[in-house]
Scaffold this motif. Structure first.
Motif, mmCIF file in Angstrom:
data_model
loop_
_atom_site.group_PDB
_atom_site.id
_atom_site.type_symbol
_atom_site.label_atom_id
_atom_site.label_comp_id
_atom_site.label_asym_id
_atom_site.label_seq_id
_atom_site.Cartn_x
_atom_site.Cartn_y
_atom_site.Cartn_z
ATOM 1 N N ALA A 117 0.931 -1.439 -0.158
ATOM 2 C CA ALA A 117 0.133 -0.121 0.254
ATOM 3 C C ALA A 117 0.811 1.473 0.237
ATOM 4 O O ALA A 117 1.938 1.267 1.181
ATOM 5 C CB ALA A 117 -1.082 0.529 0.993
ATOM 6 N N VAL A 118 0.044 2.166 -0.747
ATOM 7 C CA VAL A 118 1.247 3.615 -0.085
ATOM 8 C C VAL A 118 0.500 4.091 0.332
ATOM 9 O O VAL A 118 -0.792 4.198 0.738
ATOM 10 C CB VAL A 118 0.589 4.263 -1.737
ATOM 11 C CG1 VAL A 118 1.010 5.614 -1.647
ATOM 12 C CG2 VAL A 118 1.040 3.269 -2.945
ATOM 13 N N ASN A 119 0.850 4.439 1.436
ATOM 14 C CA ASN A 119 1.557 6.161 2.915
ATOM 15 C C ASN A 119 0.359 7.056 2.286
ATOM 16 O O ASN A 119 -0.435 7.670 2.377
ATOM 17 C CB ASN A 119 2.411 5.823 3.591
ATOM 18 C CG ASN A 119 1.994 6.410 4.901
ATOM 19 O OD1 ASN A 119 0.712 6.465 6.235
ATOM 20 N ND2 ASN A 119 2.664 7.158 5.545
ATOM 21 N N SER A 120 1.605 7.674 1.751
ATOM 22 C CA SER A 120 1.599 9.496 1.899
ATOM 23 C C SER A 120 2.458 9.740 0.820
ATOM 24 O O SER A 120 3.261 8.564 0.441
ATOM 25 C CB SER A 120 1.482 10.339 2.727
ATOM 26 O OG SER A 120 2.639 10.431 3.385
ATOM 27 N N VAL A 121 2.583 11.363 0.390
ATOM 28 C CA VAL A 121 3.756 11.641 -0.695
ATOM 29 C C VAL A 121 4.561 12.638 0.781
ATOM 30 O O VAL A 121 3.881 13.384 0.896
ATOM 31 C CB VAL A 121 3.103 12.303 -1.689
ATOM 32 C CG1 VAL A 121 4.484 13.216 -2.286
ATOM 33 C CG2 VAL A 121 3.082 10.720 -2.482
ATOM 34 N N SER A 122 5.651 12.214 0.363
ATOM 35 C CA SER A 122 6.706 13.739 1.774
ATOM 36 C C SER A 122 7.114 14.670 1.258
ATOM 37 O O SER A 122 7.663 14.646 0.031
ATOM 38 C CB SER A 122 7.714 12.340 2.427
ATOM 39 O OG SER A 122 8.409 13.042 3.470
ATOM 40 N N ASN A 123 6.606 15.486 1.913
ATOM 41 C CA ASN A 123 8.098 17.244 2.033
ATOM 42 C C ASN A 123 9.172 17.207 2.886
ATOM 43 O O ASN A 123 8.581 17.990 3.442
ATOM 44 C CB ASN A 123 7.359 17.853 1.580
ATOM 45 C CG ASN A 123 8.051 19.297 1.072
ATOM 46 O OD1 ASN A 123 8.945 18.851 0.355
ATOM 47 N ND2 ASN A 123 7.284 20.591 1.310
ATOM 48 N N ALA A 124 9.387 15.967 3.493
ATOM 49 C CA ALA A 124 9.839 15.977 4.953
ATOM 50 C C ALA A 124 11.498 16.087 4.967
ATOM 51 O O ALA A 124 12.070 16.524 5.879
ATOM 52 C CB ALA A 124 9.368 14.485 5.641
ATOM 53 N N ASP A 125 11.771 15.886 3.596
ATOM 54 C CA ASP A 125 13.490 16.143 3.645
ATOM 55 C C ASP A 125 14.294 17.167 3.503
ATOM 56 O O ASP A 125 13.282 18.028 3.141
ATOM 57 C CB ASP A 125 13.806 14.453 2.099
ATOM 58 C CG ASP A 125 13.164 13.147 2.678
ATOM 59 O OD1 ASP A 125 13.339 12.973 3.849
ATOM 60 O OD2 ASP A 125 12.472 13.127 2.240
ATOM 61 N N ARG A 126 15.469 17.703 3.509
ATOM 62 C CA ARG A 126 16.063 18.155 4.076
ATOM 63 C C ARG A 126 17.656 17.874 3.618
ATOM 64 O O ARG A 126 18.132 17.015 4.353
ATOM 65 C CB ARG A 126 15.664 19.294 5.504
ATOM 66 C CG ARG A 126 13.919 20.296 5.482
ATOM 67 C CD ARG A 126 13.684 21.123 4.361
ATOM 68 N NE ARG A 126 12.455 21.718 4.983
ATOM 69 C CZ ARG A 126 11.478 20.527 4.637
ATOM 70 N NH1 ARG A 126 11.176 19.327 3.887
ATOM 71 N NH2 ARG A 126 10.802 21.243 4.974
ATOM 72 N N ILE A 127 18.126 19.002 2.924
ATOM 73 C CA ILE A 127 19.658 19.630 3.219
ATOM 74 C C ILE A 127 19.956 20.034 4.395
ATOM 75 O O ILE A 127 19.604 21.585 3.906
ATOM 76 C CB ILE A 127 20.642 19.556 1.445
ATOM 77 C CG1 ILE A 127 20.042 18.107 0.903
ATOM 78 C CG2 ILE A 127 21.930 19.234 2.204
ATOM 79 C CD1 ILE A 127 20.299 16.568 1.678
ATOM 80 N N ILE A 128 20.640 20.372 5.256
ATOM 81 C CA ILE A 128 20.573 20.959 6.185
ATOM 82 C C ILE A 128 22.121 21.279 6.452
ATOM 83 O O ILE A 128 23.149 20.220 6.228
ATOM 84 C CB ILE A 128 19.972 20.834 7.800
ATOM 85 C CG1 ILE A 128 20.629 19.846 8.272
ATOM 86 C CG2 ILE A 128 18.710 20.702 7.759
ATOM 87 C CD1 ILE A 128 20.221 19.245 9.606
ATOM 88 N N ALA A 129 22.546 22.147 7.212
ATOM 89 C CA ALA A 129 23.366 22.816 7.192
ATOM 90 C C ALA A 129 24.276 23.737 8.346
ATOM 91 O O ALA A 129 23.244 24.497 9.563
ATOM 92 C CB ALA A 129 24.225 24.007 6.008
ATOM 93 N N GLN A 130 25.057 23.891 9.002
ATOM 94 C CA GLN A 130 25.292 25.201 10.422
ATOM 95 C C GLN A 130 25.508 26.689 9.612
ATOM 96 O O GLN A 130 25.376 26.591 8.234
ATOM 97 C CB GLN A 130 26.887 25.222 10.683
ATOM 98 C CG GLN A 130 27.437 23.267 11.428
ATOM 99 C CD GLN A 130 26.067 22.714 12.786
ATOM 100 O OE1 GLN A 130 25.726 23.887 13.095
ATOM 101 N NE2 GLN A 130 26.315 21.514 12.875
ATOM 102 N N PRO A 131 24.928 26.866 10.223
ATOM 103 C CA PRO A 131 24.266 28.221 10.055
ATOM 104 C C PRO A 131 25.155 29.160 10.219
ATOM 105 O O PRO A 131 27.058 28.828 10.029
ATOM 106 C CB PRO A 131 24.756 29.263 11.924
ATOM 107 C CG PRO A 131 23.885 28.116 13.236
ATOM 108 C CD PRO A 131 24.426 26.797 12.437
ATOM 109 N N GLY A 132 25.403 30.212 8.490
ATOM 110 C CA GLY A 132 26.280 30.573 8.668
ATOM 111 C C GLY A 132 26.525 29.954 7.085
ATOM 112 O O GLY A 132 27.291 30.595 6.173
#
Length: 340
Positions: A117-132
């Protein structure tokens, strides 16, 4: 960074799955209903989930609404930290069906699972970085943590391709998701490929962290579905179990679609987390009714999603060939399963 799973990685997956399974066996949440509607003995089913809104909402709803008993099933829940570990556990006979995000779908496409079964479509992922840090290129030569084979890993590949960069431009380190959060908070890494709600945890240590990329940046070319997956051929061997599970999922899915606030509260209670955290996670999920998912399956849209992911997995070296989605997603089974 090696783009394929090494024997060392397989061993790590196996050990991780075994540890999680042992933990779950000691403290997993279990439905108390021992009989199904009509007095027939319920079938036991071990269900793997990830402890966030996407990964647990339908389980919480099914408990509350009594869908398991109506479908003739008695669940035992086992928590996992990511999709590859959950898929690995399917081969141990400790779990029957597991929730995974889009980044782990290369495993079913390569013959290591079948989508129920398919559950949902996600927009939860990110590429994150330290401040600056302002761009992905600013991370060149720096340490970036990437949980191998996950949706975060997939987003990292897409971001690299968009900017004409490669993994060799960075000091890429494979880490388990909870370790990424701790390392980021301690400034032991400069960037990471991660997802909500773990990013909320990372923000507690680094509230000014920078989000460089999200799924939404690639939504025109790629869709990121989360799914429920079992071992290859399991539905043919245990059609009653598979149909019952899909019936529960479809019923809980429609409740979730129509009762978002109630579902948020139920999921928070199920996971013993705050409702505001669940609400934030729910905001990055695109939901469909079960009828809509049936139409998306029969008209080939889900196959298009899966083919798009496979093309990316092939570029990343996770698979060597694109296979027909019908070999690992039984859309007919999904469509034919009734709600309870």
């Amino acid at each position: 960074m090696n783009k394929t799973i090494s024997r060392r990685n397989i061993l790590q997956l196996s050990m991780g799955a075994a540890a999680v399974s042992l933990l779950a066996a000691c403290g997993a949440k279990t439905d108390d209903a021992g009989t199904a509607a009509g007095g027939k003995d319920a079938l036991d089913i071990n269900v793997g989930y990830i402890a966030d809104y996407n990964g647990a909402a339908l389980m919480a709803v099914a408990d509350q609404e009594g869908y398991w008993a109506k479908a003739g099933l008695k669940p035992k829940y086992l928590p996992f930290t990511n999709g590859p570990l959950a898929i690995q556990a399917l081969g141990t006979n400790n779990v029957d069906v597991v929730y995974i995000g889009s980044g782990a779908l290369w495993l079913p496409s390569s013959g290591k699972g079948e989508i129920w079964a398919v559950n949902s479509v996600s927009n939860a992922d990110r590429i994150i970085a330290q401040p600056g840090i302002k761009t992905l290129a600013d991370l060149k030569g720096k340490k970036v943590a990437v949980p191998t084979g996950t949706s975060g890993d997939q987003l990292f590949s897409l971001a690299l391709a968009k900017e004409g960069l490669s993994r060799e431009d960075f000091d890429v380190t494979a880490m388990e998701p909870p370790a990424v959060v701790a390392a980021f908070a301690a400034k032991q890494i400069d960037g990471a490929a991660l997802w909500y709600p773990l990013i909320d945890s990372a923000k507690k240590g680094q509230p000014d962290l920078v989000e460089l990329y999200s799924n939404e940046d690639f939504i025109d070319t790629l869709t990121f579905p989360s799914t429920f997956v079992a071992s290859p051929g399991r539905a043919a061997k245990d059609k009653e179990l598979a149909t019952g599970f899909i019936s529960v999922v479809k019923s809980a899915n429609d409740f979730r679609h129509s009762n978002q606030e109630d579902t948020i509260a139920l999921t928070a209670k199920f996971l013993k987390l705050k409702e505001e955290d669940m609400a934030a996670q729910a905001s990055v999920a695109k939901l469909f009714t079960s009828k809509e998912l049936e139409t998306l399956s029969t008209e080939g849209t889900v196959d298009t999603w899966l083919n798009g992911l496979q093309e990316q997995f092939k570029i990343d070296g996770k698979i060597t060939a694109i296979t027909d989605p019908k070999t690992f997603y039984n859309s007919e089974l999904f469509v034919s399963a009734p709600t309870v």
